[in-house]
Design an enzyme around this catalytic site. Structure first.
Site: not given
Lengths: 286, 524
Positions: B76, B105, B141, B168-169, B252, B254, B256, B267, B301-302, B327, B330, B449
């Site tokens: 998932h 293009d 994951w 690809s990314s 991390h 990622e 963002y 925005s 922090h993870h 943040t 924003k 979890r």
């Protein structure tokens, strides 16, 4: 700087990307099958690899044809430059992961595991005493030696640094339209690249045959072979690129003021050169 | 329709039928493929989430084997992150960035096609692992060793699938950077660029920087498994925690990557429906850049609970809290944009508003998780699950939906059904809170979890959460139905489909012709 001119060349329809997707997917499926013990995998891998080489060949042929055909404006040239710069940046980050692993092991995990703080070391691994270079507490008593900087890596450093110089001489010759000197110095660069690869192969032979240093010699073997191995693969790729570019020079490709393919290859070569300096300092000397 | 836009001789050779989609180099074709692929993956990943919520409806093991449950949680996440959210943003980038900066293009159109077509191939490999001996990956994951190394036949296929998605990314991002830096119309200076373009420029930079690091981490997993290296094995002097450091150095930034383009979308939409220019444009740009910079120095922090020196915990705790500053800038700017605006509440605006509220809830729970001593309690509980679903579902996914509603008239030439759109919005917004808000309570009460069964004291909130989950899942079918209707017909959209919409994309007709800005517009 970033002002668009009209008539940016947009190619219309290309079979190469889909061929590349099939090729790359087959290649990795083949490797995965092989790793899981299915001999068929090698055939799938070979087919995928062949398709990928066909794709690279055809794709570059298209680009060269369009470029020689005068379809590329200065703006297209800048797009290609940005593309190559960021590609090299992504490669640097890939090496960064392995350098990070090396630094983490040397300066954090091995000291923690191996007795810097006796209390921690007792909990983690039976008070094993470790110091870099190490093959880890599970391999204590294994008879092996690390690879020192002398003589092969130092010779290789000189070879790569010299190749950077010869390549720059060749580049200046191209800019001055001195084809003879261009081709001579390109072949010198290639010869130096090949010499590097041969010496690196010999170094691996030495490691396995005389130092008992192998890929599975703990964290030292892991970081040593993965860092130098990935670098070696990049040198090999860079040498192939140099050979292709040199053959194109001999066919009369590239202009004194328009030779992005040549420059991209040169950038790539300097990149493998700089990565090597990092390896020389942090893997061999320190 | 396409025949009339064949204005150059070399356009005439374009392929037709299915082959057109295989060989296309057109940013609008490729953008559409990305978006439809993303929608398909959203439904696949959603179906997996429903398997999870069905199993968790009641305590005890009812529906699926625990091992299959673990495959569902793992898949998932991989499907939603790499298959749904990232391709949706890349699809939006493909469609909108050339239109927004006045380019004909993307900068590297052939590579653009390759970036897209690697995705279906990569996902074919990844999803096929569910049917392999030993099943798909089931260790989460994040693929932590040594658990990940216990995967069956699927192991190398998962690793290589992620390599393909990473390639690809990277190619997609290189294309975005080259397009933004090199393809802007005359007069479109950097500080005149729409904020969606700015956020994507920074996102692309993050992707080029960290996707290769992920590739390195999983390559080490592969060699540990098959070639005897010991990066992640203490016996050889390595450390399983090393993997976590490398992974989260990717992971991390990622997260963002998954949210910065959403900031750009919000925005764009809020000023359009508040009929006021964005408040604090340049502070938005600097805030985005600051968030991107900070994202590289907060990864640990993870992993507060793995056993880190105190100095490390303090550094990562304070660095993480610092992210609340840009943040906050924003959120303040979005609110200030709406202040005394002439607001209307069409579906894109509703989703954007819900984003501001609900993403902020996710931001606050993130701040709670940033506190190292408190995190010891929250770590690996449903509180974390609630946190990142608030930022990713009501954050990233809501922004993507807002963007889809906002630009659908430009893509299809038709207005979507506002009635269905509003129904989709209200059902989604109510159900998503029923789904995820109770998970805060579950987590604070200590429910871990990634488990298929749980203690009976968690039963009530789990049942409510599952009801919300199914309601949210099926609400998305309204969007699918609305999308089909909008593509097939509907009220004709004007070039400027929204009264307050600003930007070059609204200067071209709706639907946008196959080729736009062959001659660049001049921006003053």
């Amino acid at each position: 700087m970033a002002q668009a001119e009209s008539g940016y060349y947009v190619p219309h329809g290309s079979n190469w990307p889909i061929i590349g997707s099939v090729g790359l997917t087959s290649l990795v499926i083949g490797i995965a099958l092989y790793l899981e013990g299915m001999g068929l995998g090698l055939w799938v891998m070979g087919a995928g690899g062949a398709l990928l080489i066909y794709m690279v060949w055809g794709w570059f042929a298209d680009v060269i044809r369009e470029s020689v055909g005068g379809l590329y404006s200065a703006q297209v040239d800048r797009s290609l430059r940005w593309g190559m710069i960021w590609f090299i940046f992504s490669e640097i980050m890939f090496f960064g992961a392995f350098f990070g692993a090396l630094f983490y092991a040397r300066f954090l995990s091995v000291p923690w595991l191996g007795g810097e703080d006796p209390a921690t070391s007792r909990v983690l691994w039976d008070s094993a005493l470790l110091a870099w270079p190490t093959a880890g507490p599970g391999n204590l008593g294994l008879d092996w030696k690390p690879m020192g900087p002398w003589p092969l890596p130092t010779i290789n450093t000189l070879i790569l640094l010299t190749s950077g110089v010869t390549l720059t001489v060749a580049h200046h010759a191209l800019k001055e339209n001195n084809r003879r000197r261009l081709i001579t110095f390109m072949w010198m660069t290639i010869a130096l690249g090949l010499a590097f690869i041969c010496l690196q192969a010999y170094e691996y032979y030495e490691a396995y045959a005389h130092l008992n240093l192998r890929l599975d010699t703990g964290i030292y073997g892991s970081t040593f072979f993965m860092l130098t191995g990935f670098h070696g693969v990049h040198v090999l790729l860079g040498t192939i690129m140099l050979i292709v570019i040199t053959l194109r020079c001999m066919k009369g490709h590239f202009e004194a003021d328009s030779h992005f393919g040549y420059e991209a290859t040169a950038w790539y070569w300097h990149f493998v050169d700089v990565v090597w300096l990092g390896l020389y300092v942090f893997v061999y000397i320190m | 329709m396409t025949a009339t836009t064949h204005d150059h001789a070399h356009h005439a050779a374009e392929a037709t039928g299915f082959k057109r989609w295989l060989v296309t180099t057109n940013h609008k074709d490729i953008g559409s493929m990305y978006l439809l692929f993303s929608l398909a993956m959203f439904l696949v990943g959603g179906a997996m989430a429903l398997v999870i919520r069905a199993e968790l409806f009641q305590p005890g093991l009812q529906l699926v084997d625990p091992y299959f449950f673990n495959q569902m949680t793992t898949m998932h996440a991989l499907v939603m992150i790499f298959g749904a959210v990232m391709p949706a943003f890349t699809g939006l980038a493909n469609w909108m960035i050339p239109l927004m900066v006045g380019a004909p293009d993307m900068a590297l159109p052939r590579m653009n096609n390759w970036s897209f077509w690697l995705l279906p191939f990569g996902f074919a490999v990844l999803l096929s692992t569910l049917f392999m001996p030993g099943g798909g990956p089931a260790g989460g994951w994040t693929m932590y060793p040594p658990l990940m190394l216990q995967t069956g036949t699927a192991f190398p296929f998962v690793i290589f699938a992620i390599h393909i998605l990473g390639i690809s990314s990277i190619m997609g991002s290189i294309n975005v950077v080259a397009t933004i830096l090199n393809m802007r119309a005359p007069g479109m200076t950097l500080m005149k660029m729409p904020l969606f373009v700015w956020t994507w420029l920074i996102t692309a930079y993050l992707m080029i920087a960290v996707m290769p690091v992920l590739a390195g981490a999983i390559t080490m997993l592969l060699t540990d498994q098959y070639f005897g290296t010991t990066f992640f094995s203490a016996a050889g002097g390595g450390d399983p925690v090393l993997y976590q450091h490398i992974f989260w150095f990717f992971g991390h930034p990622e997260v963002y990557i998954l949210i910065l383009p959403a900031f750009g979308i919000v925005s764009t939409i809020i000023p359009a429906f508040a009929r006021k220019p964005l408040f604090g444009y340049s502070s938005m740009v600097y805030a985005t850049a600051s968030i991107a910079f900070l994202s590289f120095i907060v990864w640990a922090h993870h992993m507060f609970t793995v056993g880190m020196p105190l100095a490390g915990q303090l550094f990562f705790m304070y660095a993480t809290m610092l992210i609340a500053v840009p943040t906050g800038v924003k959120v303040f700017n979005w609110v200030a944009t709406m202040w005394r605006g002439a607001m209307t509440f069409e579906t894109p605006m509703l989703f954007a508003l819900a984003f501001v509220f609900l993403f902020t809830i996710g931001g606050f729970s993130g701040l709670m998780l940033a506190i190292a001593p408190a995190d010891y309690q929250y770590h690996d509980t449903y509180f974390v699950v609630a946190h990142f679903h608030y930022v990713l579902v009501t954050g990233a996914v809501f922004a993507i939906l807002a963007a889809a509603y906002y630009w659908l008239p430009k893509w299809t030439g038709h207005m979507y059904s506002e009635r269905l759109g509003k129904a989709h919005f209200w059902l989604s917004t109510i159900s998503v809170n029923v789904l995820f808000f109770p998970q805060h309570f579950l987590g604070l009460a200590g429910m871990p979890r990634r488990i298929p069964d749980y203690s009976v004291q968690f039963a009530d909130w789990n049942m409510i959460s599952s009801i919300g989950g199914f309601a949210f899942g099926f609400s998305q079918l309204i969007f699918v139905w609305l999308l089909i209707k909008c593509i097939r017909g509907g009220e004709k959209a004007e070039a400027r489909a929204w009264e307050g919409a600003e930007g070059l994309e609204w200067e071209v007709p709706s639907p946008a012709p196959h080729h736009t800005f062959d001659t660049p517009p001049v921006v003053r």
